[in-house]
Design a protein around this motif. Structure first.
Motif: not given
Length: 393
Positions: A45, A49, A115, A141, A143-150
């Motif tokens: 946190s 990113i 995931n 998506k 990884y945590r329902n995130s396109t960027a994270g995925s």
């Protein structure tokens, strides 16, 4: 022996964190020096990113830190429990540069699944297996329902697959079950580099009496744990066989509602480990209705330690941990009727249940106690130290 033990802790403490701590303490109890190298996801946190993404791919900071630590402490080997996401596979390269063996414990399926569970939308998902770049994981998506994270996780998997990082830089992989060993071997990890070592429970909680007429669920209250299957079964079974549920998670409200409407379902909330084990020793059986492959559930080992048979999904790790009509019973994954059938069978066959109790306890004494775990871990360490380097095979 001096062991450098590396681990990236999760924001919500789970089985992997517990296993890291347990193995570290176990080694120290037997006189070894453990140097802990720990990062914590709470620090994410504080970072941008972009910075987290770069570190997931390759952490320059951890590469340098591990090399300096090895030069100073001169450990016999590096044992990595979890490098995701902050430490990164860069530490393998650092250890090899300093010429010490690397061991990686495989506690999930992160090497080829975004995931880490091979599970999506309530079902087993192996869409990314065989893809050089896990594009399906990005599309969904995962990884945590995130396109960027995925995209970041997919890029990390693809990069280190291209570099053959895991094949070239890791001397031995520890798989928890025969099922996991086979799954990894099918997906790119050389089978001759995969060894087996179980989780363990310490201290020994001792066998229980199994003298109360109820069954128990212990775990995270989340979809992949089969909570819907569990509740659906006990809306029918509850009048005959009481169910107690221990744990917390996103489906807690659903569990509370079921408990308020059905007298046979009792929700106890989260409880301390010792209290959980005491309740487990009183139960007739542990219900484990998981919908995903699992790693090696500690709760099953705890049940065996208490002499409590396990009624589990016939899937993944559970197929090799629970032996049908020996240490428990299997039911078809997600099948409410079969779960009801198997539970009735156990209660209607008290002699067989008593034999299951003794066999479950025997399994713990042979395979899942601290002493056997320590012996196996040292065997693996010695194998990694003595074996000729296979880095570029």
């Amino acid at each position: 022996m001096k062991i450098l033990m590396a681990h990236n802790r999760y924001q919500n403490r789970g089985g992997e964190d517990e296993s890291f701590d347990s193995e570290s303490r176990l080694l120290e109890r037997y006189g070894h020096k453990v140097i802990r190298y720990i990062k914590h996801n709470d620090s994410i946190s504080k970072d941008s990113i972009f910075k987290v993404a770069i570190r997931t791919l390759w952490s320059v900071e951890d590469y340098k830190s591990i090399r300096a630590l090895i030069q100073r402490e001169k450990p016999d080997l590096l044992h990595v429990q979890n490098h995701f996401p902050l430490i990164s596979p860069a530490i393998y390269y650092a250890a090899q540069k300093e010429n010490i063996p690397v061991i990686q414990t495989l506690r999930n399926y992160r090497l080829f699944c975004l995931n880490a569970y091979l599970f999506r939308q309530g079902n087993i998902c192996e869409d990314c297996l065989g893809q050089a770049v896990p594009l399906s994981g990005i599309q969904h998506k995962c990884y945590r329902n995130s396109t960027a994270g995925s995209i970041v996780i997919s890029s990390s998997i693809a990069l280190h697959r291209l570099l053959k990082t895991y094949i070239r830089k890791v001397d031995l992989f520890i798989a928890l079950t025969e099922f996991a060993k086979q799954k990894y071997a099918e997906n790119g990890i050389p089978k001759h580099k995969i060894v087996l070592k179980s989780n363990f429970v310490d201290p020994d909680p001792k066998i229980g009496m199994g003298n109360d007429n109820f069954v128990l669920f212990v775990g995270r209250l989340s979809p992949e744990k089969g909570i819907s299957t569990l509740l659906s079964a006990w809306k029918q079974l509850g009048d005959y066989i009481p169910l107690r549920i221990i744990g917390s998670g996103p489906l807690e409200a659903e569990v509370r509602e079921a408990a308020s409407k059905h007298v046979g379902i009792e929700y106890l909330g989260p409880r301390p480990v010792r209290e959980v084990q005491e309740i487990m020793g009183q139960a007739k059986a542990l219900i484990f209705p998981s919908l995903w492959y699992e790693g090696m559930p500690r709760v099953i080992i705890e049940a065996f330690a208490k002499g409590t048979p396990v009624i589990s999904s016939k899937l993944g790790a559970m197929t090799t941990m629970v032996t049908h009509q020996k240490t428990g019973l299997h039911f078809c994954v997600g099948n409410t009727k079969d779960l009801i059938k198997q539970t009735h069978w156990m209660f209607e066959h008290p002699k067989q249940w008593q034999k299951m109790r003794l066999l479950a306890r025997h399994q713990f004494e042979v395979n899942y106690n601290a002493e056997s775990s320590y012996r196996r871990l040292i065997e693996i360490y010695n194998q990694a130290i003595k074996s000729p380097k296979q880095a570029f095979l």
